[in-house]
Design a protein around this motif. Structure first.
Motif, short mmCIF file in Angstrom:
data_model
loop_
_atom_site.label_atom_id
_atom_site.label_comp_id
_atom_site.label_asym_id
_atom_site.label_seq_id
_atom_site.Cartn_x
_atom_site.Cartn_y
_atom_site.Cartn_z
N MET A 37 -6.03 81.55 -87.36
CA MET A 37 -5.37 80.54 -86.55
C MET A 37 -5.71 80.84 -85.08
N ASP A 38 -6.16 79.83 -84.36
CA ASP A 38 -6.52 80.07 -82.96
C ASP A 38 -5.28 80.13 -82.07
N SER A 39 -5.47 80.70 -80.88
CA SER A 39 -4.32 80.95 -80.00
C SER A 39 -3.66 79.66 -79.51
N SER A 40 -4.44 78.59 -79.32
CA SER A 40 -3.82 77.35 -78.86
C SER A 40 -2.92 76.74 -79.94
N ARG A 41 -3.31 76.90 -81.20
CA ARG A 41 -2.46 76.40 -82.29
C ARG A 41 -1.19 77.23 -82.40
N LYS A 42 -1.33 78.55 -82.28
CA LYS A 42 -0.15 79.42 -82.29
C LYS A 42 0.80 79.04 -81.16
N ARG A 43 0.22 78.82 -79.98
CA ARG A 43 1.04 78.47 -78.82
C ARG A 43 1.80 77.17 -79.07
N SER A 44 1.14 76.17 -79.65
CA SER A 44 1.82 74.90 -79.89
C SER A 44 2.90 75.06 -80.95
N GLU A 45 2.68 75.92 -81.93
CA GLU A 45 3.71 76.18 -82.94
C GLU A 45 4.93 76.88 -82.33
N VAL A 46 4.68 77.81 -81.45
CA VAL A 46 5.78 78.51 -80.78
C VAL A 46 6.56 77.53 -79.90
N LEU A 47 5.85 76.71 -79.13
CA LEU A 47 6.52 75.71 -78.30
C LEU A 47 7.35 74.76 -79.15
N GLN A 48 6.80 74.31 -80.25
CA GLN A 48 7.52 73.39 -81.13
C GLN A 48 8.76 74.04 -81.71
N TYR A 49 8.67 75.32 -82.06
CA TYR A 49 9.82 76.05 -82.58
C TYR A 49 10.98 76.00 -81.58
N TYR A 50 10.68 76.30 -80.31
CA TYR A 50 11.74 76.32 -79.30
C TYR A 50 12.22 74.91 -78.96
N LYS A 51 11.33 73.94 -78.96
CA LYS A 51 11.76 72.55 -78.74
C LYS A 51 12.73 72.12 -79.84
N ASP A 52 12.43 72.50 -81.09
CA ASP A 52 13.31 72.17 -82.21
C ASP A 52 14.68 72.82 -82.07
N LYS A 53 14.75 73.93 -81.34
CA LYS A 53 16.02 74.62 -81.10
C LYS A 53 16.77 74.04 -79.91
N GLY A 54 16.17 73.02 -79.24
CA GLY A 54 16.84 72.38 -78.12
C GLY A 54 16.54 73.00 -76.76
N VAL A 55 15.55 73.87 -76.70
CA VAL A 55 15.18 74.53 -75.44
C VAL A 55 14.33 73.58 -74.60
N ASP A 56 14.70 73.43 -73.33
CA ASP A 56 13.88 72.62 -72.41
C ASP A 56 12.62 73.41 -72.08
N ILE A 57 11.49 72.80 -72.27
CA ILE A 57 10.21 73.43 -71.97
C ILE A 57 9.61 72.74 -70.76
N GLU A 58 9.32 73.52 -69.73
CA GLU A 58 8.69 72.98 -68.54
C GLU A 58 7.33 73.64 -68.37
N GLU A 59 6.32 72.81 -68.17
CA GLU A 59 4.99 73.34 -67.94
C GLU A 59 4.50 72.81 -66.60
N ASP A 60 3.98 73.70 -65.80
CA ASP A 60 3.47 73.33 -64.48
C ASP A 60 2.12 74.00 -64.30
N LYS A 61 1.14 73.48 -65.00
CA LYS A 61 -0.19 74.08 -64.97
C LYS A 61 -0.90 73.88 -63.64
N ASP A 62 -0.46 72.88 -62.86
CA ASP A 62 -1.13 72.59 -61.60
C ASP A 62 -0.72 73.53 -60.48
N ASP A 63 0.46 74.14 -60.59
CA ASP A 63 0.96 75.02 -59.53
C ASP A 63 0.55 76.46 -59.81
#
Length: 95
Positions: free
Chosen positions: A1-27
């Motif tokens: 499993m590649d790292s980007s897929r793992k990362r998306s699975e981890v993000l989805q896990y926390y989103k499913d738990k109701g955690v607000d996810i903020e990404e600011d790749k430009d800053d």
């Protein structure tokens, strides 16, 4: 499993738990810790407005708890200390 897929699975896990996810790749000029403090300030400001509107003291927040080790790279440690000092009004040291 590649790292980007793992990362998306981890993000989805926390989103499913109701955690607000903020990404600011430009800053890239601020650290993750600085971004976190900014986010908490925004949440506290929103909460203060809601508390004043409802006149409820039930959900008042009075401090932020910051947990992280002061070890590793000295430049990171100094940056974290600097961020704490700049935002000292939000923090209460306890021993």
């Amino acid at each position: 499993m590649d790292s980007s897929r793992k990362r998306s699975e981890v993000l989805q896990y926390y989103k499913d738990k109701g955690v607000d996810i903020e990404e600011d790749k430009d800053d890239q000029d601020t650290t993750d810790f600085q971004k976190s403090i900014k986010s908490v300030k925004n949440i506290l400001a929103d909460h203060l407005v809601k508390s004043e509107e409802s006149k409820s003291e039930e959900d008042n927040y009075d401090k932020i708890i910051v947990l992280f080790p002061f070890e590793g790279r000295i430049d990171h440690t100094l940056s974290n200390i600097h961020t704490l000092c700049k935002n000292s009004e939000l923090l209460k040291a306890e021993g």
